[in-house]
Design a protein around this motif. Structure first.
Motif, PDB file in Angstrom:
ATOM      1  N   CYS A 276      -5.192   8.392   1.958  1.00  0.00           N
ATOM      2  CA  CYS A 276      -4.868   6.966   1.863  1.00  0.00           C
ATOM      3  C   CYS A 276      -5.860   6.243   0.954  1.00  0.00           C
ATOM      4  O   CYS A 276      -5.465   5.432   0.098  1.00  0.00           O
ATOM      5  CB  CYS A 276      -4.866   6.348   3.256  1.00  0.00           C
ATOM      6  N   VAL A 277      -7.147   6.543   1.121  1.00  0.00           N
ATOM      7  CA  VAL A 277      -8.176   5.894   0.305  1.00  0.00           C
ATOM      8  C   VAL A 277      -8.012   6.264  -1.169  1.00  0.00           C
ATOM      9  O   VAL A 277      -8.041   5.395  -2.064  1.00  0.00           O
ATOM     10  CB  VAL A 277      -9.579   6.283   0.809  1.00  0.00           C
ATOM     11  N   LEU A 278      -7.821   7.560  -1.445  1.00  0.00           N
ATOM     12  CA  LEU A 278      -7.700   8.016  -2.829  1.00  0.00           C
ATOM     13  C   LEU A 278      -6.425   7.481  -3.485  1.00  0.00           C
ATOM     14  O   LEU A 278      -6.443   7.048  -4.642  1.00  0.00           O
ATOM     15  CB  LEU A 278      -7.714   9.544  -2.878  1.00  0.00           C
ATOM     16  N   LEU A 279      -5.334   7.507  -2.747  1.00  0.00           N
ATOM     17  CA  LEU A 279      -4.074   7.003  -3.292  1.00  0.00           C
ATOM     18  C   LEU A 279      -4.138   5.490  -3.510  1.00  0.00           C
ATOM     19  O   LEU A 279      -3.588   4.974  -4.485  1.00  0.00           O
ATOM     20  CB  LEU A 279      -2.924   7.347  -2.341  1.00  0.00           C
ATOM     21  N   GLY A 280      -4.815   4.789  -2.600  1.00  0.00           N
ATOM     22  CA  GLY A 280      -4.973   3.352  -2.778  1.00  0.00           C
ATOM     23  C   GLY A 280      -5.745   3.022  -4.042  1.00  0.00           C
ATOM     24  O   GLY A 280      -5.393   2.092  -4.785  1.00  0.00           O
ATOM     25  N   ALA A 281      -6.792   3.791  -4.291  1.00  0.00           N
ATOM     26  CA  ALA A 281      -7.564   3.592  -5.520  1.00  0.00           C
ATOM     27  C   ALA A 281      -6.710   3.890  -6.751  1.00  0.00           C
ATOM     28  O   ALA A 281      -6.767   3.168  -7.760  1.00  0.00           O
ATOM     29  CB  ALA A 281      -8.807   4.473  -5.499  1.00  0.00           C
ATOM     30  N   ALA A 282      -5.895   4.952  -6.657  1.00  0.00           N
ATOM     31  CA  ALA A 282      -5.012   5.304  -7.770  1.00  0.00           C
ATOM     32  C   ALA A 282      -3.990   4.200  -8.026  1.00  0.00           C
ATOM     33  O   ALA A 282      -3.658   3.888  -9.180  1.00  0.00           O
ATOM     34  CB  ALA A 282      -4.303   6.623  -7.476  1.00  0.00           C
TER      35      ALA A 282
ATOM     36  N   LEU B  91      10.265  -1.490 -13.593  1.00  0.00           N
ATOM     37  CA  LEU B  91      10.238  -1.110 -12.176  1.00  0.00           C
ATOM     38  C   LEU B  91       8.926  -0.450 -11.775  1.00  0.00           C
ATOM     39  O   LEU B  91       8.629  -0.325 -10.582  1.00  0.00           O
ATOM     40  CB  LEU B  91      11.402  -0.157 -11.861  1.00  0.00           C
ATOM     41  N   ASP B  92       8.142   0.011 -12.758  1.00  0.00           N
ATOM     42  CA  ASP B  92       6.839   0.641 -12.478  1.00  0.00           C
ATOM     43  C   ASP B  92       6.973   1.714 -11.401  1.00  0.00           C
ATOM     44  O   ASP B  92       6.366   1.637 -10.329  1.00  0.00           O
ATOM     45  CB  ASP B  92       5.823  -0.422 -12.051  1.00  0.00           C
ATOM     46  N   MET B  93       7.767   2.752 -11.698  1.00  0.00           N
ATOM     47  CA  MET B  93       7.995   3.800 -10.708  1.00  0.00           C
ATOM     48  C   MET B  93       6.730   4.577 -10.333  1.00  0.00           C
ATOM     49  O   MET B  93       6.557   4.929  -9.161  1.00  0.00           O
ATOM     50  CB  MET B  93       9.089   4.753 -11.198  1.00  0.00           C
ATOM     51  N   PRO B  94       5.814   4.879 -11.270  1.00  0.00           N
ATOM     52  CA  PRO B  94       4.567   5.536 -10.833  1.00  0.00           C
ATOM     53  C   PRO B  94       3.824   4.714  -9.784  1.00  0.00           C
ATOM     54  O   PRO B  94       3.355   5.251  -8.769  1.00  0.00           O
ATOM     55  CB  PRO B  94       3.754   5.657 -12.130  1.00  0.00           C
ATOM     56  N   GLY B  95       3.726   3.406 -10.012  1.00  0.00           N
ATOM     57  CA  GLY B  95       3.059   2.556  -9.030  1.00  0.00           C
ATOM     58  C   GLY B  95       3.798   2.543  -7.707  1.00  0.00           C
ATOM     59  O   GLY B  95       3.187   2.557  -6.634  1.00  0.00           O
ATOM     60  N   GLN B  96       5.141   2.505  -7.754  1.00  0.00           N
ATOM     61  CA  GLN B  96       5.932   2.493  -6.532  1.00  0.00           C
ATOM     62  C   GLN B  96       5.742   3.770  -5.724  1.00  0.00           C
ATOM     63  O   GLN B  96       5.562   3.734  -4.503  1.00  0.00           O
ATOM     64  CB  GLN B  96       7.416   2.322  -6.872  1.00  0.00           C
ATOM     65  N   ILE B  97       5.765   4.910  -6.400  1.00  0.00           N
ATOM     66  CA  ILE B  97       5.615   6.191  -5.699  1.00  0.00           C
ATOM     67  C   ILE B  97       4.242   6.294  -5.046  1.00  0.00           C
ATOM     68  O   ILE B  97       4.113   6.700  -3.889  1.00  0.00           O
ATOM     69  CB  ILE B  97       5.859   7.362  -6.679  1.00  0.00           C
ATOM     70  N   VAL B  98       3.199   5.919  -5.788  1.00  0.00           N
ATOM     71  CA  VAL B  98       1.846   5.999  -5.241  1.00  0.00           C
ATOM     72  C   VAL B  98       1.680   5.020  -4.083  1.00  0.00           C
ATOM     73  O   VAL B  98       1.043   5.338  -3.061  1.00  0.00           O
ATOM     74  CB  VAL B  98       0.793   5.734  -6.343  1.00  0.00           C
ATOM     75  N   ALA B  99       2.278   3.838  -4.200  1.00  0.00           N
ATOM     76  CA  ALA B  99       2.196   2.863  -3.107  1.00  0.00           C
ATOM     77  C   ALA B  99       2.866   3.401  -1.845  1.00  0.00           C
ATOM     78  O   ALA B  99       2.341   3.253  -0.733  1.00  0.00           O
ATOM     79  CB  ALA B  99       2.856   1.548  -3.528  1.00  0.00           C
TER      80      ALA B  99
ATOM     81  N   ALA C 296       8.081  -1.948   4.529  1.00  0.00           N
ATOM     82  CA  ALA C 296       6.887  -2.469   3.872  1.00  0.00           C
ATOM     83  C   ALA C 296       6.679  -1.859   2.488  1.00  0.00           C
ATOM     84  O   ALA C 296       6.356  -2.558   1.528  1.00  0.00           O
ATOM     85  CB  ALA C 296       5.664  -2.206   4.753  1.00  0.00           C
ATOM     86  N   SER C 297       6.857  -0.544   2.379  1.00  0.00           N
ATOM     87  CA  SER C 297       6.517   0.134   1.130  1.00  0.00           C
ATOM     88  C   SER C 297       7.509  -0.162   0.005  1.00  0.00           C
ATOM     89  O   SER C 297       7.167  -0.020  -1.174  1.00  0.00           O
ATOM     90  CB  SER C 297       6.420   1.645   1.355  1.00  0.00           C
ATOM     91  N   LEU C 298       8.720  -0.572   0.340  1.00  0.00           N
ATOM     92  CA  LEU C 298       9.726  -0.828  -0.698  1.00  0.00           C
ATOM     93  C   LEU C 298       9.950  -2.307  -0.977  1.00  0.00           C
ATOM     94  O   LEU C 298      10.763  -2.652  -1.841  1.00  0.00           O
ATOM     95  CB  LEU C 298      11.059  -0.171  -0.309  1.00  0.00           C
ATOM     96  N   LEU C 299       9.261  -3.189  -0.265  1.00  0.00           N
ATOM     97  CA  LEU C 299       9.489  -4.618  -0.466  1.00  0.00           C
ATOM     98  C   LEU C 299       9.156  -5.057  -1.890  1.00  0.00           C
ATOM     99  O   LEU C 299       9.878  -5.857  -2.488  1.00  0.00           O
ATOM    100  CB  LEU C 299       8.662  -5.421   0.543  1.00  0.00           C
ATOM    101  N   LEU C 300       8.065  -4.533  -2.438  1.00  0.00           N
ATOM    102  CA  LEU C 300       7.693  -4.927  -3.790  1.00  0.00           C
ATOM    103  C   LEU C 300       8.713  -4.428  -4.808  1.00  0.00           C
ATOM    104  O   LEU C 300       9.084  -5.144  -5.741  1.00  0.00           O
ATOM    105  CB  LEU C 300       6.294  -4.417  -4.129  1.00  0.00           C
TER     106      LEU C 300
END
Length: 467
Positions: A237-243, A198-206, A60-64
């Motif tokens: 999870c909540v804080l990372l989701g907001a980030a 690739l938006d690696m910051p977004g990928q790592i946080v996701a 799930a986390s790597l599909l995007l």
């Protein structure tokens, strides 16, 4: 085009179906192997949840990211990479000597699966230009998953009995080699978008968001929801989701363009996919333990017990591929979800009788409804996005479905975590009632959110081959 390359849409379809087959095969066979894994490598119920969810977590986390990679490097190249990683990780699972190592290889399997699924749909998009042909191809692609879910429990039971649980993973290697050869030989060279970020910051946080979410859901069955570790994971999870949302709104080329969510049909299809998989995978996990620990079925018997629910997936996926061109998305998805809800509603009293025959019709209804729904929402998703966002849109839908599966296995696993038979059965009954209610909710989303007419946003002229 290289001289050795002979483009064949049908053989590309076969390669993608085989890929989806092995991806879902490793969901269904593991469920049948729960008791064998419990005895063979001393896995408790939390370990068993992780053996299912570790795969789904990375998937799930790597599909995007996989969808973006497919757009950037070419769908064919990334699809073949996924096939290779998945096959090698399957060999690792087959030779694992402990719960920890098996979970580790399951994580890598999830990486291969993530690379394969969105790019397989992109490949179908590339070789089937006409909407009618593409709808039929998506139906057959879904049928590949249906065959895996149908055959998985039976094949799993036979292989466990004859060769042990390790053979369930080793069988993926020869299938992977066939899929790789078909893709290399018959798929066209995919277009690339080298400037796609690739938006690696977004990928790592996701990934961290989903990992903390999965940890909280899975470990809660062992530690309890009031445990500081669980509360900390929920907060993270909540804080990372907001980030993650902040990063996506402040990045020039985000991994998940939030503009996608402006389309009501795509949002609705994504939510339906999450709810449908939550119910399906959660119930399959719970019923696997019911058949093996309460009814004391053998692995083969447990596999055969799932046939009414699983076998219908194959036929109904193929039927859905044909109906999508004739019946509007809204009607087909709503009807499928209502049919499945009825199946789960009837399943609770059927299982309470401890007479297997009473559960056959409910399982047929539950499987048929889901099989009508998934190809429909997949087609609805692909119908509303431009070609340069097909990879990320299909990745979003499949990521939502995998997140739903993670929630279902974790929550329903928690509900049946008491080994006492009465408590187990009460938890299973509650899980089935919740399933019916969630599918009723999903049917409402389908009726109000999917468009009443077939979307033709990107239909291209038919090639002579497809006319």
């Amino acid at each position: 085009m290289p001289a050795s390359l002979h483009v064949s849409p049908r053989l590309v379809l076969l390669a993608t179906c085989l890929g989806f087959f092995v991806v879902l095969m490793d969901v269904s066979v593991v469920n049948v192997a729960l008791q064998a894994l419990h005895l063979g490598i001393k896995a408790d119920i939390t370990d068993l949840q992780w053996l299912v969810n570790a795969y789904a977590l990375v998937f799930a986390s790597l599909l995007l990211l996989a969808g973006t990679l497919g757009d950037r490097l070419g769908a064919k190249r990334v699809f073949m990479l996924g096939y290779g990683v998945f096959s090698l990780a399957s060999l690792g699972c087959g030779f694992a000597s402990s719960v920890a190592s098996l979970i580790g290889w399951r994580l890598i399997q999830g990486l291969g699966a993530a690379l394969m699924v969105p790019t397989s749909l992109s490949l179908l998009r590339e070789v089937f230009h006409a909407e009618s042909a593409r709808n039929r191809a998506v139906g057959w692609w879904g049928a590949g998953g249906g065959i895996a879910l149908a055959a998985g429990p039976v094949i799993g039971g036979l292989f466990i009995t004859a060769f042990g649980w390790r053979s369930l993973f080793l069988i993926n290697a020869p299938i992977g080699l066939i899929g790789l050869w078909l893709t290399a030989r018959h798929a066209p060279t995919s277009p690339v978008q080298p400037d796609r970020s690739l938006d690696m910051p977004g990928q790592i946080v996701a990934m961290l968001t989903l990992a903390s979410f999965t940890f909280a859901l899975t470990q809660a069955s062992q530690l309890g929801w009031s445990n500081p570790e669980i509360l900390g994971a929920v907060l993270a999870c909540v804080l990372l989701g907001a980030a993650f949302l902040w990063i996506q709104t402040h990045t020039a080329q985000p991994m998940l363009p939030l503009t996608l969510f402006r389309d009501r049909q795509l949002c609705s299809a994504t939510l339906i996919g999450l709810l449908a998989n939550l119910v399906f995978y959660g119930v399959v996990f719970a019923m696997s333990l019911f058949f093996q620990t309460i009814e004391h079925f053998s692995p083969i018997h447990a596999g055969v017990a799932f046939l009414p629910m699983m076998a219908t997936l194959m036929a109904m996926n193929i039927l859905a591929g044909r109906l999508i061109g004739q019946i509007e998305h809204r009607t087909l998805a709503t009807g499928g979800l209502l049919l499945s809800a009825l199946g789960y509603l009837l399943m609770a009293p059927a299982l309470a009788t401890h007479a297997y025959g009473w559960s056959v019709v409910p399982m047929l209804l539950a499987g048929s409804g889901i099989a009508l729904t998934i190809p429909t929402i997949t087609s609805a998703t692909l119908a509303v996005v431009p070609s340069n966002q097909a990879g990320v849109a299909s990745a979003l839908l499949n990521a939502a479905r995998q997140v739903g599966g993670i929630i279902g296995v974790a929550v329903f696993g928690f509900m049946i975590s008491d080994n006492a038979e009465q408590q187990f059965l009460r938890g299973l009954d509650h899980a089935l009632m919740i399933s019916a209610l969630l599918l009723l909710l999903a049917s409402g989303v389908a009726f109000t959110g999917l468009r009443p007419t077939q979307a033709m946003a990107f239909a291209l002229p038919q090639s002579p081959r497809e006319q």
